[in-house]
Scaffold this motif. Structure first.
Motif, PDB file in Angstrom:
ATOM      1  N   UNK A 119       0.909  -1.185  -0.057  1.00  0.00           N
ATOM      2  CA  UNK A 119       0.056  -0.047   0.121  1.00  0.00           C
ATOM      3  C   UNK A 119       0.859   1.359   0.111  1.00  0.00           C
ATOM      4  N   UNK A 120       0.368   2.239  -0.985  1.00  0.00           N
ATOM      5  CA  UNK A 120       1.216   3.431  -0.974  1.00  0.00           C
ATOM      6  C   UNK A 120       0.927   4.450  -0.055  1.00  0.00           C
ATOM      7  N   UNK A 121       1.685   4.700   1.016  1.00  0.00           N
ATOM      8  CA  UNK A 121       1.231   5.394   2.054  1.00  0.00           C
ATOM      9  C   UNK A 121       1.951   6.863   1.720  1.00  0.00           C
ATOM     10  N   UNK A 122       1.000   8.017   2.071  1.00  0.00           N
ATOM     11  CA  UNK A 122       1.272   9.357   1.691  1.00  0.00           C
ATOM     12  C   UNK A 122       2.617   9.820   2.323  1.00  0.00           C
ATOM     13  N   UNK A 184      -6.757   9.491   3.582  1.00  0.00           N
ATOM     14  CA  UNK A 184      -7.051   7.974   4.088  1.00  0.00           C
ATOM     15  C   UNK A 184      -5.770   7.147   3.816  1.00  0.00           C
ATOM     16  N   UNK A 185      -5.287   6.863   4.948  1.00  0.00           N
ATOM     17  CA  UNK A 185      -4.088   5.712   5.015  1.00  0.00           C
ATOM     18  C   UNK A 185      -4.132   4.711   6.020  1.00  0.00           C
ATOM     19  N   UNK A 186      -4.186   3.535   5.263  1.00  0.00           N
ATOM     20  CA  UNK A 186      -4.259   2.254   5.971  1.00  0.00           C
ATOM     21  C   UNK A 186      -5.605   1.964   6.540  1.00  0.00           C
ATOM     22  N   UNK A 187      -6.647   2.786   5.941  1.00  0.00           N
ATOM     23  CA  UNK A 187      -8.065   2.440   6.291  1.00  0.00           C
ATOM     24  C   UNK A 187      -8.404   1.170   5.805  1.00  0.00           C
ATOM     25  N   UNK A 188      -9.186   0.394   6.690  1.00  0.00           N
ATOM     26  CA  UNK A 188      -9.431  -0.975   6.496  1.00  0.00           C
ATOM     27  C   UNK A 188     -11.104  -1.139   6.312  1.00  0.00           C
ATOM     28  N   UNK A 189     -11.346  -1.570   5.010  1.00  0.00           N
ATOM     29  CA  UNK A 189     -12.691  -2.065   4.812  1.00  0.00           C
ATOM     30  C   UNK A 189     -12.762  -3.495   5.263  1.00  0.00           C
ATOM     31  N   UNK A 202      -3.538  -2.136  -6.346  1.00  0.00           N
ATOM     32  CA  UNK A 202      -2.740  -1.582  -7.057  1.00  0.00           C
ATOM     33  C   UNK A 202      -2.100  -0.897  -5.553  1.00  0.00           C
ATOM     34  N   UNK A 203      -1.570   0.466  -5.882  1.00  0.00           N
ATOM     35  CA  UNK A 203      -0.927   1.136  -4.636  1.00  0.00           C
ATOM     36  C   UNK A 203      -1.692   1.742  -3.891  1.00  0.00           C
ATOM     37  N   UNK A 204      -3.440   1.799  -4.025  1.00  0.00           N
ATOM     38  CA  UNK A 204      -4.199   2.495  -3.291  1.00  0.00           C
ATOM     39  C   UNK A 204      -5.106   1.435  -2.581  1.00  0.00           C
ATOM     40  N   UNK A 205      -5.172   0.305  -3.404  1.00  0.00           N
ATOM     41  CA  UNK A 205      -5.873  -0.634  -2.634  1.00  0.00           C
ATOM     42  C   UNK A 205      -5.025  -2.096  -2.396  1.00  0.00           C
ATOM     43  N   UNK A 206      -5.367  -2.838  -1.178  1.00  0.00           N
ATOM     44  CA  UNK A 206      -4.552  -4.131  -0.875  1.00  0.00           C
ATOM     45  C   UNK A 206      -5.658  -4.876  -0.429  1.00  0.00           C
ATOM     46  N   UNK A 214      -6.989   0.735   2.387  1.00  0.00           N
ATOM     47  CA  UNK A 214      -6.944   1.722   1.558  1.00  0.00           C
ATOM     48  C   UNK A 214      -6.161   2.757   1.751  1.00  0.00           C
ATOM     49  N   UNK A 215      -5.601   3.352   0.766  1.00  0.00           N
ATOM     50  CA  UNK A 215      -4.628   4.563   0.999  1.00  0.00           C
ATOM     51  C   UNK A 215      -5.109   5.628  -0.344  1.00  0.00           C
ATOM     52  N   UNK A 216      -6.036   6.748   0.144  1.00  0.00           N
ATOM     53  CA  UNK A 216      -6.570   7.402  -1.003  1.00  0.00           C
ATOM     54  C   UNK A 216      -6.285   8.977  -0.390  1.00  0.00           C
ATOM     55  N   UNK A 217      -6.359   9.720  -1.388  1.00  0.00           N
ATOM     56  CA  UNK A 217      -6.129  11.160  -1.134  1.00  0.00           C
ATOM     57  C   UNK A 217      -7.671  11.718  -1.486  1.00  0.00           C
ATOM     58  N   UNK A 218      -8.463  12.420  -0.414  1.00  0.00           N
ATOM     59  CA  UNK A 218      -9.627  13.032  -0.539  1.00  0.00           C
ATOM     60  C   UNK A 218      -9.314  14.457  -0.768  1.00  0.00           C
ATOM     61  N   UNK A 219      -9.718  14.823  -1.963  1.00  0.00           N
ATOM     62  CA  UNK A 219      -9.671  16.263  -2.678  1.00  0.00           C
ATOM     63  C   UNK A 219     -10.946  17.081  -1.997  1.00  0.00           C
ATOM     64  N   UNK A 220     -10.745  18.079  -1.486  1.00  0.00           N
ATOM     65  CA  UNK A 220     -11.862  18.753  -0.742  1.00  0.00           C
ATOM     66  C   UNK A 220     -11.987  20.133  -1.738  1.00  0.00           C
ATOM     67  N   UNK A 221     -13.453  20.430  -1.790  1.00  0.00           N
ATOM     68  CA  UNK A 221     -14.114  21.590  -2.278  1.00  0.00           C
ATOM     69  C   UNK A 221     -15.276  22.081  -1.437  1.00  0.00           C
ATOM     70  N   UNK A 222     -14.792  23.335  -0.836  1.00  0.00           N
ATOM     71  CA  UNK A 222     -15.830  24.030  -0.143  1.00  0.00           C
ATOM     72  C   UNK A 222     -16.092  22.990   1.005  1.00  0.00           C
ATOM     73  N   UNK A 223     -15.092  22.171   1.632  1.00  0.00           N
ATOM     74  CA  UNK A 223     -15.092  21.639   2.737  1.00  0.00           C
ATOM     75  C   UNK A 223     -15.979  20.132   2.305  1.00  0.00           C
ATOM     76  N   UNK A 224     -16.091  19.619   1.243  1.00  0.00           N
ATOM     77  CA  UNK A 224     -16.588  18.451   1.112  1.00  0.00           C
ATOM     78  C   UNK A 224     -15.776  17.788  -0.005  1.00  0.00           C
ATOM     79  N   UNK A 225     -15.548  16.220   0.279  1.00  0.00           N
ATOM     80  CA  UNK A 225     -14.902  15.452  -0.727  1.00  0.00           C
ATOM     81  C   UNK A 225     -15.695  14.048  -0.620  1.00  0.00           C
ATOM     82  N   UNK A 226     -15.127  13.324  -1.879  1.00  0.00           N
ATOM     83  CA  UNK A 226     -15.720  12.102  -1.905  1.00  0.00           C
ATOM     84  C   UNK A 226     -14.454  11.110  -2.293  1.00  0.00           C
ATOM     85  N   UNK A 227     -14.424  10.162  -2.019  1.00  0.00           N
ATOM     86  CA  UNK A 227     -13.910   8.817  -2.425  1.00  0.00           C
ATOM     87  C   UNK A 227     -14.444   7.726  -2.536  1.00  0.00           C
ATOM     88  N   UNK A 228     -14.112   6.739  -3.357  1.00  0.00           N
ATOM     89  CA  UNK A 228     -14.864   5.482  -3.605  1.00  0.00           C
ATOM     90  C   UNK A 228     -13.703   4.283  -3.912  1.00  0.00           C
TER      91      UNK A 228
END
Length: 587
Positions: A119-122, A184-189, A202-206, A214-228
């Motif tokens: 997993x790619x950790x930021x 999100x770094x090392x979050x476990x589903x 891949x580097x984002x999902x193991x 999960x290792x993902x960057x959540x880009x925010x806009x006006x305090x809101x963001x989304x990741x799937x």
């Protein structure tokens, strides 16, 4: 077996025909001349013999009876091909767990970022973190078809029959507008063990067992963001089955933290700031479909056929006939259209002409056929596939037909991949069968009946003159079966006659059982004496009802062959003579 009808009385009259030819019409026999003459006594003349009565003439080949390698064999080969009834499809309406939104508080970072292999950790310096742990339960309770008895695995698709593509989405809101992103770094589903799924690593999902890291960057806009997080749900392994329904109440969990980078926070502080989190599991279609099931499934089948035995020789079907077949074999070739092994149960039932079971003997067989293959079985009297009943006793009393029926087809998956598709109506079971019964007997008891008739006409000139008629016979028997001949006198209406004595039975010796390379013949000398005890009884005689009983009590190995035969040589005499009137012979 059938011995040719022979008429003895008319031949006996030949003894007297020469006397009639000596009468001269020029003489007047109305004078006081004694025209009576005595004939008979020990005079004996041959009166002929039957043709050579071979079994090939008595036993005709037909649909099931053939001559193979010089032996009579009951054989029948055919094919049964039927579809298994389709199992009803199953739709699941309530698969999606209902996650409620929740709020978590940011705190100053106290831990380092987790390290997950692959997993790619930021590469960030964490300033604040918020624990986003949550869980929810599935709530599936869907009835399965009655044919499904036990489940190892179910395969599912979306409603359209395509792979079920799902997406775990995490929505973030309530963040300060100055914050550009979170991590999100090392979050476990954590998915339930019962769910079979697949992801593209891949580097984002193991993946690790039932967990996705999960290792993902959540880009925010006006305090809101989304990741799937995309994943494909394939099915369920070893699900809970209660009262015929599939039950799924297991937990799906999200574990871990969301991080804020020190560089992105800047001079601002996230202390006492909260983050709103909304997980959601989105499906490609609202409903999902159970495509196939691996486990124990008993589909409905209607697979049967009948083998007619109506053209077998009459002597094998006479009432009272009892056979103990030395060998009966059944060859089966069964093609399994399902990718899983099946256990097939067969019944072979002998039925009489009224459809009743003969001798209460139903043979039950059980066989296991490999998945997607054709399996062959050679079944004889000692085969382990026989669960009950006697294979050789199926023909102890010859039935009118043999019913062959597949009573059950049970799918018994050994792996999760061995499934039967629901809603599929073209699973075709193809069965080739070959019944083979050489006419070889360990114990054979048969009856044959026949009638010699028209004796009244042939004996009309002498029946009133004699009290005793003797017929001598020499029987050459090449059939390896002891015969017992019994005779009963009958009048023109076929009714029994009193006042005549006949021997109760005559024993005819059996020939030795041979292998067909050399004929064995047994000759038996028999005498049939017909005596009158009641005046005029012989004048009533018109028929002799014959019953021939065959038994191999003294020879426990009988093989019937078409070249075996019986020949009857006959001679007749009047042991006490007879007084004949020449005037009657003249007429």
């Amino acid at each position: 077996m059938k011995i040719k009808e022979f008429v003895i009385s008319s031949l006996c009259l030949g003894l007297f025909s020469s006397f009639a030819s000596c009468i001269d019409s020029d003489y007047d026999f109305s004078k006081d001349i004694d025209l009576e003459v005595s004939v008979g006594g020990n005079l004996s003349l041959p009166i002929g013999q039957t043709d050579t009565i071979r079994l090939s003439r008595m036993i005709e080949e037909g649909d099931v009876l053939h001559v193979i390698d010089g032996r009579y064999v009951i054989t029948k080969s055919d094919n049964i091909s039927e579809d298994i009834d389709a199992i009803d499809e199953v739709i699941i309406d309530d698969f999606n767990p209902n996650f409620d939104p929740y709020v978590r508080e940011f705190k100053a970072a106290t831990t380092v970022l987790p390290q997950i292999p692959g997993l790619d950790i930021p590469d960030i310096e964490v300033a604040f973190e918020a624990n986003i742990n949550t869980s929810e339960n599935f709530n599936v309770d869907t009835e399965l078809p009655a044919e499904v008895k036990d489940v190892k695995c179910v395969k599912i698709t979306d409603y359209n029959g395509d792979p079920l593509q799902t997406e775990l989405s995490i929505d973030i809101s309530g963040m300060p507008s100055f914050l550009p992103r979170l991590y999100l770094a090392g979050v476990e589903l954590v998915l339930p063990d019962v769910i079979d799924f697949d992801i593209v690593e891949n580097g984002e999902l193991v993946r690790n067992d039932s967990s996705i890291f999960i290792s993902k960057t959540i880009e925010l806009s006006q305090g809101q963001g989304h990741v799937s997080i995309p994943l494909t749900i394939l099915g369920f392994s070893n699900p809970t089955i209660e009262n015929g329904s599939i039950i799924l109440k297991d937990e799906i969990a999200l574990r871990g933290k969301v991080y804020a980078d020190k560089l992105t926070v800047g001079a601002e502080d996230l202390e006492n700031t909260t983050v709103s989190v909304q997980p959601d599991l989105k499906l490609s279609t609202p409903q999902i479909r159970i495509q196939g099931v691996a486990g124990t499934i008993v589909p409905n089948v209607n697979i049967n056929t009948s083998v007619s035995l109506s053209d077998l020789p009459d002597f094998l079907k006479e009432e009272g006939t009892s056979l103990e077949i030395k060998d009966l074999s059944l060859d089966l070739s069964v093609k399994n259209p399902i990718g899983a092994p099946i256990s097939a149960s067969f019944e072979i039932t002998p039925l009489d002409e009224n459809g009743q079971i003969v001798n209460n003997n139903v043979v039950k067989l059980a066989m296991k056929i490999a998945g997607g293959e054709t399996s062959t079985f050679h079944i004889n009297r000692n085969s382990s596939e026989i669960l009950s009943g006697s294979l050789t006793s199926l023909l102890s009393t010859i039935p009118d037909q043999l019913d062959i029926k597949v009573t059950e087809v049970k799918v018994e998956s050994e792996t999760n991949d061995q499934t039967i598709d629901l809603g599929k109506g073209d699973y075709n079971i193809d069965i080739d069968y070959d019944i083979n019964v050489p006419l070889e007997f360990d114990n054979l008891r048969i009856f044959y009946t026949d009638t010699i008739d028209n004796l009244h006409k042939d004996l009309s000139d002498v029946s009133g003159k004699i009290k005793h008629l003797e017929v001598n016979a020499v029987i050459d028997n090449a059939v390896p079966l002891g015969l017992t001949l019994s005779i009963a006198p009958r009048d023109v209406n076929g009714d029994p006659i009193t006042g005549l004595t006949l021997p109760k039975s005559i024993e005819i010796e059996a020939a030795s059982n041979s292998d067909g390379t050399q004929q064995s013949i047994q000759s038996t000398h028999v005498t049939l004496n017909i005596k009158e005890e009641r005046e005029g009884a012989l004048q009533e005689l018109d028929k002799l009802a014959l019953k021939i009983e065959g038994s191999n009590q003294n020879n426990n190995d009988v093989t019937l062959r078409p070249d075996q035969f019986v020949v009857v040589h006959l001679s007749a005499r009047l042991p006490e003579g007879a007084q004949l009137d020449l005037e009657d012979l003249k007429d």
